[in-house]
Design a protein around this motif. Structure first.
Motif, mmCIF file in Angstrom:
data_model
loop_
_atom_site.group_PDB
_atom_site.id
_atom_site.type_symbol
_atom_site.label_atom_id
_atom_site.label_comp_id
_atom_site.label_asym_id
_atom_site.label_seq_id
_atom_site.Cartn_x
_atom_site.Cartn_y
_atom_site.Cartn_z
ATOM 1 N N ILE A 296 40.875 -18.902 -15.057
ATOM 2 C CA ILE A 296 41.575 -17.871 -15.555
ATOM 3 C C ILE A 296 40.753 -17.012 -16.503
ATOM 4 C CG2 ILE A 296 43.320 -17.257 -17.167
ATOM 5 C CD1 ILE A 296 44.777 -19.756 -16.027
ATOM 6 N N LEU A 297 39.658 -17.459 -17.367
ATOM 7 C CA LEU A 297 39.082 -16.705 -18.140
ATOM 8 C C LEU A 297 37.969 -16.022 -17.547
ATOM 9 C CD1 LEU A 297 38.333 -19.144 -21.054
ATOM 10 C CD2 LEU A 297 39.986 -17.134 -21.022
ATOM 11 N N ARG A 298 37.657 -16.546 -16.187
ATOM 12 C CA ARG A 298 36.612 -15.683 -15.479
ATOM 13 C C ARG A 298 37.440 -14.653 -14.570
ATOM 14 N NH1 ARG A 298 35.392 -16.727 -10.132
ATOM 15 N NH2 ARG A 298 33.247 -15.835 -9.282
ATOM 16 N N LEU A 299 38.660 -14.822 -14.211
ATOM 17 C CA LEU A 299 39.252 -13.907 -13.533
ATOM 18 C C LEU A 299 39.548 -12.754 -14.374
ATOM 19 C CD1 LEU A 299 41.724 -15.797 -11.364
ATOM 20 C CD2 LEU A 299 39.838 -14.629 -10.549
ATOM 21 N N GLU A 300 39.874 -12.872 -15.698
ATOM 22 C CA GLU A 300 40.244 -11.962 -16.645
ATOM 23 C C GLU A 300 38.941 -11.119 -16.834
ATOM 24 O OE1 GLU A 300 41.752 -13.881 -20.139
ATOM 25 O OE2 GLU A 300 43.586 -13.946 -19.308
ATOM 26 N N GLU A 301 37.579 -11.864 -17.067
ATOM 27 C CA GLU A 301 36.555 -11.135 -17.258
ATOM 28 C C GLU A 301 36.351 -10.400 -15.961
ATOM 29 O OE1 GLU A 301 33.286 -9.853 -19.337
ATOM 30 O OE2 GLU A 301 34.908 -10.682 -20.108
ATOM 31 N N MET A 302 36.529 -10.743 -14.831
ATOM 32 C CA MET A 302 36.129 -10.101 -13.726
ATOM 33 C C MET A 302 36.971 -8.846 -13.644
ATOM 34 S SD MET A 302 35.732 -12.831 -10.860
ATOM 35 C CE MET A 302 35.583 -11.776 -9.592
ATOM 36 N N SER A 303 38.192 -8.884 -13.946
ATOM 37 C CA SER A 303 39.074 -7.820 -14.148
ATOM 38 C C SER A 303 38.613 -6.659 -15.006
ATOM 39 C CB SER A 303 40.590 -8.114 -14.291
ATOM 40 O OG SER A 303 41.361 -7.035 -14.670
ATOM 41 N N ARG A 304 38.158 -7.310 -15.858
ATOM 42 C CA ARG A 304 37.691 -6.269 -17.180
ATOM 43 C C ARG A 304 36.563 -5.338 -16.570
ATOM 44 N NH1 ARG A 304 34.016 -5.897 -21.177
ATOM 45 N NH2 ARG A 304 33.213 -7.645 -20.369
ATOM 46 N N LEU A 305 35.651 -6.313 -16.135
ATOM 47 C CA LEU A 305 34.408 -5.732 -15.462
ATOM 48 C C LEU A 305 34.655 -4.753 -14.378
ATOM 49 C CD1 LEU A 305 31.740 -8.769 -15.375
ATOM 50 C CD2 LEU A 305 31.869 -7.080 -17.081
ATOM 51 N N GLN A 306 35.724 -4.927 -13.573
ATOM 52 C CA GLN A 306 36.071 -3.820 -12.566
ATOM 53 C C GLN A 306 36.432 -2.623 -13.019
ATOM 54 O OE1 GLN A 306 39.269 -5.329 -9.970
ATOM 55 N NE2 GLN A 306 38.796 -3.918 -8.351
ATOM 56 N N ARG A 307 37.170 -2.743 -14.291
ATOM 57 C CA ARG A 307 37.690 -1.482 -14.493
ATOM 58 C C ARG A 307 36.572 -0.795 -15.326
ATOM 59 N NH1 ARG A 307 41.928 -4.714 -16.614
ATOM 60 N NH2 ARG A 307 40.910 -5.019 -18.537
ATOM 61 N N ARG A 308 35.666 -1.457 -15.949
ATOM 62 C CA ARG A 308 34.445 -0.849 -16.678
ATOM 63 C C ARG A 308 33.667 -0.374 -15.336
ATOM 64 N NH1 ARG A 308 31.538 -1.535 -21.155
ATOM 65 N NH2 ARG A 308 29.813 0.221 -21.257
ATOM 66 N N PHE A 309 33.660 -0.858 -14.388
ATOM 67 C CA PHE A 309 32.619 -0.629 -13.290
ATOM 68 C C PHE A 309 33.358 0.688 -12.753
ATOM 69 C CE2 PHE A 309 31.885 -0.270 -8.703
ATOM 70 C CZ PHE A 309 30.505 -0.238 -8.651
ATOM 71 N N THR A 310 34.403 0.899 -12.486
ATOM 72 C CA THR A 310 35.006 2.196 -12.081
ATOM 73 C C THR A 310 34.646 3.399 -13.069
ATOM 74 O OG1 THR A 310 36.940 1.006 -11.180
ATOM 75 C CG2 THR A 310 37.118 3.458 -11.467
ATOM 76 N N SER A 311 34.892 2.981 -14.456
ATOM 77 C CA SER A 311 34.375 4.131 -15.239
ATOM 78 C C SER A 311 33.090 4.379 -15.323
ATOM 79 C CB SER A 311 35.067 3.459 -16.801
ATOM 80 O OG SER A 311 34.674 4.659 -17.756
ATOM 81 N N ASP A 312 32.333 3.340 -15.295
ATOM 82 C CA ASP A 312 30.974 3.624 -15.485
ATOM 83 C C ASP A 312 30.436 4.208 -14.050
ATOM 84 O OD1 ASP A 312 30.526 2.346 -17.863
ATOM 85 O OD2 ASP A 312 29.965 0.359 -16.915
ATOM 86 N N VAL A 313 30.616 4.069 -13.078
ATOM 87 C CA VAL A 313 30.352 4.557 -11.908
ATOM 88 C C VAL A 313 30.716 6.158 -11.756
ATOM 89 C CG1 VAL A 313 30.665 4.872 -9.450
ATOM 90 C CG2 VAL A 313 30.426 2.687 -10.404
ATOM 91 N N SER A 314 32.015 6.371 -12.387
ATOM 92 C CA SER A 314 32.188 7.802 -12.512
ATOM 93 C C SER A 314 31.389 8.699 -13.345
ATOM 94 C CB SER A 314 33.590 8.197 -12.877
ATOM 95 O OG SER A 314 34.579 7.249 -12.163
ATOM 96 N N HIS A 315 30.927 7.790 -14.508
ATOM 97 C CA HIS A 315 30.188 8.504 -15.571
ATOM 98 C C HIS A 315 28.825 8.427 -15.052
ATOM 99 C CE1 HIS A 315 32.436 9.115 -19.166
ATOM 100 N NE2 HIS A 315 33.072 7.835 -18.910
ATOM 101 N N GLU A 316 28.168 7.690 -14.242
ATOM 102 C CA GLU A 316 26.788 7.483 -13.809
ATOM 103 C C GLU A 316 26.657 8.872 -12.587
ATOM 104 O OE1 GLU A 316 24.142 6.361 -14.997
ATOM 105 O OE2 GLU A 316 25.227 5.266 -16.393
#
Length: 584
Positions: A296-316
């Motif tokens: 469960i903790l791993r999935l939560e971290e993956m979800s957070r990373l996915q949202r961060r990835f979307t934001s970072d890709v847009s910035h990059e």
């Protein structure tokens, strides 16, 4: 005892009204149950979600490729037509120059006959034809001496603009695409003009080539591409359904076992048979109890990373986009030195980069809303200058679309605690949308307020909205007519972002529209930040909207009574000063 007939009529009408209300409640309850069932199916069925997402994603992808292919085909057809006409124009200009160089004065008797013969020869030798290429020779420098001639004999002046005529008279080869009627049928024409130098001066040669065949070919190509795309999307949906079914079946078995475990039957285990994927799933499931918290903790971290990835890709993406923008600006600035096709490509590149930058900005804003990071910077703001500023900034866009922007704002300040940047962005999106769909008719912006709220409406008189589309317009990338290209740019996210901005204020953003009557968008915001809205100072349905039955006279009454087949009839009152009275 005498019973009034009005009493029986009132009783019957009351019964019908109660029956109509009961029927409405039944229909509403059934609709609510149907919606709840669909929502539950969506939440519980992985297969439904996968198939739906596959269909949507493939539709967007195939639709994008279909648009690019259709646009490329249309461009190639037009380029071929222009090449053919330009070749004809050069040959015709050389031939006409040889014929006219026999004369040194425009008043010579045989010159007009030579012009007639030249026009007929360049048109193919058939002066009576009523379709196909139209050839014309004019002499703007000798309007009283040389009469213009066309083959076939049709009126071409509406199809030759003043700008084109002036450019050709100035010694340039110019062209444009115009739509008009020649021979009684409205057709799109490619108009090319070239000067013809002679010994006595200059005359002008024009070729008007119909584009009906190119348009028909492009339409056939678009239809073929669309049909192929639809078939491909349906095939992908079918494959997704079949593959998902194979995966979902063992998952459902595991779900039932997990339900038993959650009910306290801790001795329940999945049966492991064989060495295939299902056996591996069962063995892994039997180890789930000890690893559940970690997963469960791993999935939560993956979800957070996915949202961060979307934001970072847009910035990059901004860094390479900036580099591409600098190169494109340099090419665009030097486009006059390139070939026409390359110059046009530079213009298209510049326009698409502008749109890509807008799309990237909107995606960043959408990601902030999706992640819950959007922040409202409220401050007391006078909305009157905001409305004027938006109207001024969109004036050039409205002029290109042939639309006038009208304002109806109070003479006194309208103060509200809002985020001025977000409110201005909402208005810019609403007014830009109205200009694009206004069909060249005026757009009216109205500002109003009361004690608890402020409201702004944007009214256009374009094609309007069909029933149910007033909710769909706020969906991301939604368009009422997918085959209609955007005339003023846009990313398809403007209204979605505007709706989120309104919600961030605790306000409303609503739409009304009717086919042929245009549309109206209403933004309602609380006058004080944090207050709850109950009403709006401005009406959503405009006052000039036509009611289905034509509406009563100004200040008139509505008549409500029994209609045919037991239905409830509503319409303007016939007249008189009678009022309905309800007593208990």
């Amino acid at each position: 005892m005498v019973t009034s007939p009005h009493l029986f009529s009132s009783t019957a009408a009351s019964r019908r009204l109660h029956a109509a209300r009961a029927l409405w409640r039944v229909l509403a309850a059934r609709s609510a149950r149907l919606a709840a069932g669909l929502h539950q199916t969506w939440r519980r069925s992985l297969q439904v979600r996968v198939v739906t997402i596959t269909l949507v994603a493939s539709s967007l992808l195939v639709g994008g490729f279909a648009y690019l292919i259709a646009d490329k085909i249309t461009g190639i057809l037009l380029e071929n037509a222009e090449t053919d006409v330009l070749l004809r124009l050069h040959n015709g200009s050389d031939y006409a120059a040889k014929q006219f160089n026999l004369y040194s004065q425009p008043q010579e008797a045989q010159l007009q006959d030579t012009i007639d013969g030249t026009v007929n020869y360049l048109a193919g030798g058939d002066p009576a034809q009523t379709s196909g290429v139209v050839v014309a020779i004019t002499a703007d420098n000798f309007p009283r001496t040389i009469e213009p001639r066309t083959s076939p004999d049709v009126e071409i002046r509406p199809l030759i603009s003043k700008e084109l005529r002036a450019s050709v008279a100035g010694g340039n080869i110019a062209h444009q695409i115009r739509t008009g009627e020649l021979g009684g049928e409205r057709t799109k024409y490619l108009v090319y003009g070239s000067p013809v130098p002679t010994r006595f001066g200059q005359v002008e040669l024009y070729y008007l080539v119909p584009l009906a065949r190119q348009d028909a070919t492009a339409a056939d190509a678009r239809a073929t591409v669309v049909a192929t795309g639809v078939a491909l999307v349906l095939l992908l949906g079918l494959l997704a359904a079949l593959v998902t079914r194979l995966v979902v079946t063992p998952v459902r078995v595991a779900a039932r076992t997990a339900q038993r475990l959650s009910a306290g039957l801790l001795d329940q285990r999945m049966v492991v048979n064989g060495e295939d994927d299902l056996a591996l799933l069962a063995a892994s499931f039997n180890q789930m109890a000890t690893n559940l918290q970690r997963q469960i903790l791993r999935l939560e971290e993956m979800s957070r990373l996915q949202r961060r990835f979307t934001s970072d890709v847009s910035h990059e993406l901004r860094t390479p986009l900036t580099t591409v923008r600098m190169a494109a600006d340099l090419i665009f600035a030097e486009r006059d030195e390139f070939e026409p096709a390359v110059a046009r490509s530079a213009e298209l590149l510049q326009a698409e980069l502008d749109r890509f930058e807008e799309l990237l900005t909107d995606l960043l804003e959408i990601s902030r809303f999706d992640a819950g990071f959007a922040v409202l910077d409220s401050e007391p703001t006078d909305l009157v200058p905001v409305v004027h500023r938006v109207a001024e900034r969109l004036t050039s866009l409205a002029e290109r679309a042939g639309v006038t922007i009208e304002l109806d704002v109070p003479a006194t300040p309208v103060i509200a605690e809002v985020d001025p940047r977000r409110v201005e962005r909402v208005l810019r999106n609403l007014v830009g949308n109205a200009v694009e769909h206004g069909e060249g008719k005026p757009v009216l912006i109205t500002l109003g307020m009361d004690q608890s709220a402020v409201a702004i409406t944007v009214r256009d008189h374009g094609v309007g909205l069909k029933p149910g589309e007033e909710k769909l317009v706020f969906n991301r990338f939604w368009r009422a007519d997918p085959s209609r290209a955007r005339q003023t740019g846009g990313t398809g996210l403007g209204l979605s972002i505007s709706l989120e901005d309104a919600r961030l204020h605790g306000g409303w953003l609503e739409a009304w529209g009717a086919p042929g009557q245009g549309a109206q968008f209403r933004l309602t915001l609380p006058a004080r930040a944090g207050d709850r809205l109950t009403t709006s100072p401005l009406r959503l349905v405009p006052a000039d909207a036509a009611l289905p039955f034509g509406g009563p006279r100004a200040g008139g009454l509505l008549a409500i009574g029994p209609g045919s087949a037991g239905a409830l009839a509503i319409g303007p009152a016939a007249g008189g000063d009678d009022r309905a009275e309800v007593t208990s």
